[in-house]
Design an enzyme around this catalytic site. Structure first.
Site: not given
Length: 847
Positions: A414-416
Site C-alpha cells: 500500500f505504498c507504505n
C-alpha cells in the site's frame, strides 16, 4: 455459515454505534450507486465511489454554463475565476480553516502537493558551522512523503526517520519554545491516519512539534514546521485546522468524493507560505518578469504564486457538486466517521474471533489497538489470512478468490513500506533479499521462503453497508476456513463490551457454529505444520508409466483451444501457440476476465495452406496468413502493446479480421500478432535453465502442464461440496480440463505430484519446471458456453486451504540445431525428476 445469525444487525447497532444517515441507506445505495449492484467494494482508502447525482449535476452545470480560461477577463473567464475562488473558500470551510490564516493551492493530487513543498522548502545544508535543516518523517508514512528524501539528500540535508513510539517517548517535559537564536527551518511530516492500518495519530503532535516539546524537535534548535499528510484521514473523518494548526496539509479530492480524479490541494498556512521559495515559474504566477533579463516578481496571491499554468478549472467546478452531494447524502464528515468506523469495528471483531475447525485463528490482524474509538482508528482493516497450520496464505491467493466473488480489496504494501516492515516483521535485509528473489512493489509475489511480502486491506466508505461486511466475512469463512467454522465466543463478547485496549482471550475455548447455534467445543491440539499436507508430499519413484494424453494450442490468446495429436515445437513453445491476441479499441489486450465470449472463437492452424482460420458460431470462417513477414504486408501497422507488464512489438492483421472480431464481440476490436523481429524474454527464468527463454504472447512461460489425476480430484471435491444440492449441474472431466487451459495434459501421476518436479522429459524433449500456476477467476469460464461460475476455483481453494495453484509452467531445453525437428506427440512417455523443495513464487495464468 451465515455470520448474520451470530451477530445480528440489532446487535451491531448496539455495539458498533450509529449506522447510516437517518434514512434508508439501502435506498441511497440503489439510487446513487446502482452501478455497484452485485459488487462488494472494499477499497475506499484507495479511491471512494462518486454518487450519480454528483456527475449528473456537474454535467448539467458545464452543459449550461460557459467556463473560460480564468487568466482572461471575458465574462466566461470571470465566471470561472469567481467560481474557483468560491470553491477555495468552500474547501477551507470544510476543514474549519480561516481564509485569513490558510490558502488553498490546487495541484494534481496529494503527491504533487508534497512535491511542491519538497522543492520549495528553504532547506539549509549541513556545514561545519551549522547543523543544517532536518527532514524528519514518521516511518509509518506513504511513499510520497518518504520520497521528499530524494530532494533533501541532493541538497545535503539530513533525513531522519522517526518511529511512532519515539515521538512521545523521547519528548521533553516542558516545551522548548521559540528559538530566537537559531532560525534554521526543519520539517516534520506525519500522517493524520495511516493508510496501512488506519491508525490515527494524535493531531496534538502538530503543536507539540511546533513548540519543540516532542521528538525530534525537542533535540534540535531551529524553527519547526509540520506537514500533516491528511489524504487518508479526510476520506472518512473530519479535520479541524483550528485545533491542529499544521503548516502544510496535502489532500486528494477523489478520496473524499470519488470524482474528480487527478485533483488535489496543498492547504498552507499563510505565514508558512512565505518561507517557500520557488525556482520555476509558469504562466499565471508572475506579477512581472523580463524575458531578456533575470528579473521576476511573483504574484502577491499565494494560490496564484504556486499554481503554474492554468488550473484544471472544470475539475475544480466539480468539487462544488462533490460537497453538495456529500452533505446532502450524509449530513457531514462526523456522520461518515461514525458510520464507517462502526463497519470497520464490526468486521474486526468477527474476523479476529474466527477460528478453523482445529481452533487455530483465521486471521492475523495488523493493528495497534482493538478498534475502541473513531478518534484512534479509521475505517481500515489490514490483515493476512492463515491456514489451519498457522501458515500465512499469500495475499495474491486471497485477491484472486475475492475477485471471483466480486469483492474488491487491496493487497500488497500500500505504498507504505515502513508500516509493512513493522507489522510483518520484514527487516531491511529481508527487503533486499526479496528484491533479489524478484519481488518488486505492486507484483503478485506474496510469499518468499514462506514469509509474507505484504497483506490484505479492506476499507470502508460512506456508502458501505452492513451487508458488505457480511458478504466479506462469509467469503472468508467459505473459502479459507477449515470446517467446521468456529468462533472464539469469549473473545467476541469481550470485544463487544471493551472500551479500552485488551488482549482478548487467548486461552478460552472457541465455539462451534452448528445449525445456527453456538456451542462450546473441546479444544483440539494444533496440528503440526510439519505433518503431511496435500500437495507437499515427497515424490517417490513409480512403476506406472506417465504419459502425455492431450496437446492443446491456443493460437489466439484467450480464445478457444485447438486440440492436436502431434505438433512441432518452435523457439517460443508449441508452434503458433498464443502468437496472436485480440485488443480493444484502445489497443488493450482482451482476456476472458472481461470478455468471456472470446472462448467461443475457435481458431485453427492449417499448416498445409499456411493459414490461421477464425471460426465461431453463426459467423463465416475467415483466414489470416500464418507467415509473419511484415515486408509482405506493408500496409499492416506495427504497434506497441503490453502483455503481463511486458512491452511487446506487434503487427496488425488487417481490417477483415478486425471487422470479423468486432461483429462477433460487439465492440471495436483488432487482431494483432507478435512481430517476428521482436524477442521477449521470460522474466523469471528458472535457475537451472542454461540459456535465455523467449516467449510468445503467453503471460509467464512457454508451456502450461496439468495432471489428469489432479483434475479428477478437484472434480470429486466439487461434487462433494455442501453448496451442491440436488439438481445442480456437475462438470465432467473434460469440461474441467478445458477451464484450466493447459497446453499439455499428463496421466499416470498422483494428484498434484507435478508440484514437486524440477525437470521432466516428454518423448525426447527435456523441460524445466518454471513454477506453479496461480489461478484466477478465469477458470470459472465454461469454455463451451462462455458462462461464468465460481467453480472450480472455490473447490480448489477449499481443498488446498486457500492455495489456488493448479498446474506447472514449463520451459523447453531444445537440442542444438533446428527446433522445428522436435515434435510432441500424444502417447509419449513422461519421465519426471523431483526436486527437494518447491518454489514459493507464484505466477499468473497464461490466459
Amino acid at each position: 455459515m451465515d455470520l448474520q445469525t451470530l451477530f445480528t444487525f440489532e446487535t451491531f447497532q448496539q455495539v458498533c454505534g450509529p449506522y447510516g444517515y437517518g434514512g434508508d441507506l439501502q435506498d441511497v445505495v440503489e439510487r446513487e450507486f446502482a452501478r455497484i449492484k452485485g459488487i462488494t467494494y472494499l477499497d475506499h482508502a484507495a479511491a471512494t465511489l462518486h454518487p450519480e447525482c454528483l456527475v449528473r449535476d456537474y454535467a448539467l452545470d458545464i452543459s449550461s454554463n460557459v467556463y473560460g480560461n480564468p487568466h482572461s477577463h471575458s465574462p466566461s473567464s470571470r465566471l470561472t475565476h469567481d467560481t474557483v475562488e468560491r470553491i477555495r473558500y468552500r474547501v477551507l470551510q470544510h476543514f474549519n480553516a480561516n481564509p485569513e490564516e490558510y490558502s488553498v493551492i490546487f495541484t494534481s493530487g496529494c503527491t504533487a502537493a508534497l512535491k511542491l513543498v519538497a522543492e520549495s522548502f528553504p532547506w539549509r545544508p549541513q556545514t561545519e558551522s551549522e547543523a543544517g535543516s532536518r527532514f524528519c518523517y514518521l516511518t509509518d508514512s506513504h511513499t510520497s512523503v518518504v520520497g521528499i528524501r530524494g530532494v533533501t539528500s541532493a541538497r545535503g540535508v539530513v533525513a531522519m526517520p522517526v518511529s511512532p513510539q519515539e515521538v512521545e517517548n523521547r519528548a521533553k517535559e516542558e516545551p522548548q519554545g521559540d528559538d530566537v537564536i537559531c532560525l534554521t527551518p526543519h520539517l516534520f511530516c506525519y500522517p493524520a491516519q495511516s493508510n496501512f492500518s488506519g491508525r490515527k495519530y494524535p493531531l496534538s503532535h502538530v503543536e507539540g512539534i511546533q513548540a519543540r516539546r516532542l521528538y525530534p524537535a525537542c533535540d534540535h534548535h531551529g524553527r519547526w514546521f509540520v506537514l500533516l499528510d491528511a489524504a487518508s484521514h479526510v476520506s472518512c473523518s473530519p479535520l479541524n485546522l483550528q485545533d491542529c494548526p499544521a503548516d502544510f496539509i496535502p489532500i486528494s479530492f477523489y478520496k473524499i468524493f470519488g470524482f474528480p480524479t487527478g485533483l488535489g490541494a496543498l492547504i498552507v498556512r499563510n505565514d508558512a507560505a512565505g518561507i517557500l521559495k520557488k525556482t520555476y515559474f509558469g504562466g499565471g504566477t508572475a506579477a512581472a518578469y523580463l524575458s531578456g533579463e533575470d528579473y521576476y516578481v511573483h504574484s502577491a496571491s499565494i494560490s496564484d504564486r504556486f499554481e503554474d499554468g492554468t488550473v484544471s478549472f472544470l475539475d475544480i467546478v466539480a468539487l462544488n457538486h462533490g460537497f453538495e452531494a456529500l452533505y446532502k447524502i450524509t449530513g457531514g464528515m462526523h456522520n461518515i466517521q461514525q458510520h464507517t468506523f462502526g463497519l470497520a469495528r464490526y468486521t474486526y471483531m468477527l474476523l479476529s474471533s474466527l477460528c478453523h475447525g482445529n481452533g487455530q485463528p483465521v486471521a492475523r490482524i495488523y493493528t495497534e489497538g482493538q478498534f475502541e474509538s473513531p478518534s484512534t482508528q479509521g475505517a481500515i482493516l489490514n490483515f493476512n489470512l492463515m491456514d489451519s497450520y498457522g501458515q500465512i496464505i499469500g495475499y495474491s491467493q486471497v485477491d484472486r478468490m475475492a475477485s471471483l466473488y466480486n469483492i474488491h480489496v487491496r493487497t500488497g504494501c500500500f505504498c507504505n513500506t515502513g508500516a509493512c516492515q513493522s507489522f510483518l516483521g520484514i527487516t531491511n535485509q529481508h527487503m533486499r533479499r526479496n528484491l533479489q528473489a524478484g519481488h518488486v512493489c505492486g507484483d503478485s509475489i506474496d510469499l518468499v521462503d514462506g514469509q509474507p511480502t505484504g497483506s490484505v486491506r479492506v476499507s470502508f466508505g460512506y456508502m458501505s453497508t452492513f451487508e458488505d461486511c457480511q458478504k466479506f466475512l462469509n467469503f472468508v469463512a467459505e473459502c479459507f476456513v477449515e470446517k467446521p467454522v468456529r468462533v472464539d465466543q469469549v473473545r467476541l463478547e469481550q470485544l463487544k463490551t471493551t472500551t479500552a485496549a485488551s488482549q482478548g482471550s487467548n486461552g478460552d475455548l472457541p465455539t462451534k457454529i452448528t445449525n445456527e447455534e453456538i456451542h462450546r467445543v473441546e479444544e483440539k491440539k494444533p496440528i503440526d505444520a510439519s505433518l503431511k499436507r496435500f500437495g507437499d508430499r515427497d515424490s517417490k519413484s513409480r512403476v506406472e508409466a506417465y504419459t502425455l494424453t492431450s496437446i492443446y494450442i491456443y493460437p489466439i490468446k484467450s480464445c478457444g483451444a485447438y486440440e492436436v495429436h502431434d505438433w512441432p515445437v518452435g523457439p517460443q513453445g508449441l508452434l503458433y501457440d498464443r502468437g496472436w491476441m485480440v485488443v480493444n479499441g484502445n489497443g488493450v489486450c482482451l482476456s476472458q476476465k472481461r470478455e468471456t465470449r472470446l472462448c467461443l472463437i475457435r481458431p485453427q492452424v492449417h499448416l498445409p495452406s499456411n493459414k490461421l482460420l477464425l471460426q465461431a458460431s453463426e459467423m463465416d470462417t475467415i483466414s489470416v496468413p500464418l507467415d509473419n513477414n511484415t515486408q509482405t504486408h506493408t500496409s499492416f501497422q506495427v504497434c506497441q502493446s503490453k502483455v503481463c507488464g511486458d512491452r511487446v512489438e506487434t503487427v496488425d492483421c488487417g481490417d477483415e479480421a478486425a471487422s470479423w472480431l468486432s461483429d462477433f464481440l460487439g465492440q471495436p476490436c483488432r487482431l494483432i500478432r507478435q512481430s517476428p523481429y521482436f524477442t521477449r524474454e521470460m522474466k523469471k527464468r528458472p535457475s537451472s535453465a542454461s540459456t535465455s527463454t523467449s516467449l510468445s504472447l503467453a503471460n509467464e512461460a512457454q508451456y502450461l502442464m496439468i495432471n489428469h489425476a489432479s483434475v479428477e480430484l478437484i472434480q470429486k471435491q466439487m461434487s462433494t461440496r455442501q453448496e451442491y444440492s440436488e439438481g445442480d449441474q456437475l462438470f465432467d472431466t473434460q469440461n474441467v480440463i478445458s477451464r484450466f487451459r493447459a497446453n499439455l495434459v499428463i496421466a499416470g501421476v498422483e494428484p498434484f505430484e507435478e508440484d514437486n518436479w524440477s525437470h521432466l522429459i516428454i518423448g525426447n524433449t527435456r523441460f524445466v519446471v518454471a513454477g506453479q500456476c496461480g489461478r484466477c477467476q478465469m477458470v470459472g469460464v465454461d469454455q463451451e458456453t462462455g458462462t461464468k461460475t465460481k467453480e472450480p476455483l472455490m473447490s480448489l481453494s477449499a481443498y488446498r486451504m486457500g492455495k489456488v495453484t493448479f498446474g506447472v509452467y514449463l520451459t523447453h531445453q531444445l537440442p542444438k540445431g533446428s527446433p522445428a525437428a522436435t515434435v510432441l506427440s500424444v502417447g509419449s512417455l513422461v519421465q519426471p525428476e523431483p526436486h527437494g523443495s518447491q518454489s514459493g513464487h507464484l505466477h499468473r495464468h497464461p490466459l
